[in-house]
Scaffold this active site. Sequence first.
Site, PDB file in Angstrom:
ATOM      1  N   GLU A 352     -11.376  48.024 174.287  1.00  0.00           N
ATOM      2  CA  GLU A 352     -11.061  48.925 175.409  1.00  0.00           C
ATOM      3  C   GLU A 352     -11.483  50.320 174.954  1.00  0.00           C
ATOM      4  O   GLU A 352     -10.671  51.203 174.744  1.00  0.00           O
ATOM      5  CB  GLU A 352      -9.563  48.897 175.733  1.00  0.00           C
ATOM      6  N   HIS A 377      -9.274  43.252 178.003  1.00  0.00           N
ATOM      7  CA  HIS A 377     -10.331  44.192 178.409  1.00  0.00           C
ATOM      8  C   HIS A 377     -11.733  43.776 177.947  1.00  0.00           C
ATOM      9  O   HIS A 377     -12.599  43.511 178.755  1.00  0.00           O
ATOM     10  CB  HIS A 377     -10.041  45.633 177.968  1.00  0.00           C
TER      11      HIS A 377
HETATM   12 ZN   LIG Z   1      -3.272  46.364 178.709  1.00  0.00          ZN
END
Ligand SMILES: [Zn+2]
Length: 503
Positions: A352, A377
């Site tokens: 992320e 992510h």
């Molecule tokens: Zn999260």
Amino acid sequence: MAIQLQRPHAAVVFLCFLTCGLSIPDPRQREALMQLEAYMQTGGQMVLTDAEQRLDTLLFKMKQEEMARADFPPSMHFFRARDLIRTSPIFSLLRKMPKGGALHVHDFSMVDAEWLVKNATYRPHCYMCRTDSQSVRFIFSSQRPRALPLCSPWVLLEELRAKTINATELDNSIMRNLTLFTDQDPEAAYPSQDVVWGTFEQTFLALWGLVTYAPVFRDYYYQGLTQFYRDNVMYLELRALLPQVYELDGSTHDRAWTLKTYQDVTRQFTAEHPDFFGTRIIVTINRGVNASVMTKAVEEAMKLKKGFPDFMAGFDMVGREDRGRPLWYFRDALSLPVEEGVTLPFFFHAGETDLEGTDVDQNLLDALLLNTSRIGHGFALLHHPVAKDLSRKRGVAVEVCPISNQVLKLVKDLRNHPAAALMSENHPMVISSDDPAMFGSSGLSYDFYEAFVGFGGIKSHIGSLKQLALNSIRYSSLPSEQQNKAMSEWQRRWNKFVSENDF
Ligand SMILES: [Zn+2]
Ligand SMILES: *[C@@H]1O[C@H](CO)[C@@H](O)[C@H](O)[C@H]1NC(C)=O
Ligand SMILES: *[C@@H]1O[C@H](CO)[C@@H](O)[C@H](O)[C@H]1NC(C)=O
Ligand SMILES: *[C@@H]1O[C@H](CO)[C@@H](O)[C@H](O)[C@H]1NC(C)=O
Ligand SMILES: *[C@@H]1O[C@H](CO)[C@@H](O)[C@H](O)[C@H]1NC(C)=O
Ligand SMILES: *[C@@H]1O[C@H](CO)[C@@H](O)[C@H](O)[C@H]1NC(C)=O
């Protein structure tokens, strides 16, 4: 528009490269190449019923109209796009669609800020103070609580509201403290990742004293389940910090109590909503801690997993990846379960980030080395061909949270989100909403909208939606027998959805 159900003849395509090279391209070859790409995308191999194909024709028309608009919602910041999305006919279909499970959602961002203000802060014994940095803190207490450093003296909200000329204005100002969503220009309000993450963290501190009060804690979670259920989500994997929950007299409960409370409320909810499949908890800790704190947390998680083998799914870390410690730093602690022969599946947030090549950017490979069950992510996955390949081969799905990535400033225009590329090659993935209440969204439908219309463009179709919903069950932590049960329940609801929208 036609959905290609047969595997295109790759042999024809390649033969033609040899024989047709010197003239203008052969239209049949072009068609074959296009069909090959259509076949490769998420849902490209899905076999569709007649009714599904009719619904797809309708969706295709809606999408064409949507894409012709000057203000195309996925290209805009979600705070600006939200009202447009709400009026989209695609969005209303997506709300009704059975979406399967939400596999990446955090404990304290399930319920909208309005509920917190209108319900939680209106309960008796609620105190508030204003911090030096324009935020607020709350506590419920039977006696006047001791003052917090860097915060104004506590005031009882009941008394403050009685003295305030316009209580609605006060409530609105409190609400602004409990979400990142704003009517103002979002780029001006949050000019950088540092600013938006700073506010994000303040917002969590602001709602902390409200949601960790035992009576609110239960109702908040029940309300969260209600909101996902109404959005036609049938199953949840909740990342939960399991904080110390407190009572009015200041006494506190331990983490096992908190996990047990989640289990009790889930049982109550599923008893009252038999077509809701349930929740499993992924226990989390902030990644800002040091190695010895992490070791204790992993040991505790192993114990909790033994106590709640079916209800607890596993373990993860939360907090801003760029600022926390990388997974590699915690390798000793994270290897304890395998060394001790204890099952503790991992569901790591990884990638992320847009910090290419830094220690943090190695998290994707390290998560896979540590046998993560899914990747939270995975925004940076395209920068890591080896990690991407491993994730595909091992079926380690990426949990894609489009609105979160946009609000937290990893991508501006959702058509350019890396998951658009993953979706064009049917990479194992699910769509989730991360912290919906923080971003002013709710449930899963807004994120499904961004993925379907933004990532997929004109080429994603009903098969893509079906595949994404099925993925959310297939890549869930549910044991296979339960997955089969969930799958047939989902199929029943899906058939109903398709027939109800068959005109
Ligand atoms: Zn999260
Ligand atoms: C808050 O919600 C709970 C559960 O829905 C309800 O019982 C309670 O009456 C509400 N309280 C207020 C102050 O609105
Ligand atoms: C109170 O403030 C709200 C929000 O600013 C406004 O809409 C409302 O008209 C105000 N009410 C009174 C009685 O002034
Ligand atoms: C947070 O609430 C306080 C108290 O009502 C208010 O003074 C402050 O302006 C609010 N902060 C924001 C960002 O609206
Ligand atoms: C780790 O963090 C804890 C809690 O902040 C602290 O008490 C401890 O001294 C730290 N340990 C080391 C080795 O720094
Ligand atoms: C990951 O799985 C491999 C192969 O099963 C195993 O050798 C290794 O010990 C595991 N590592 C961790 C940290 O679970």
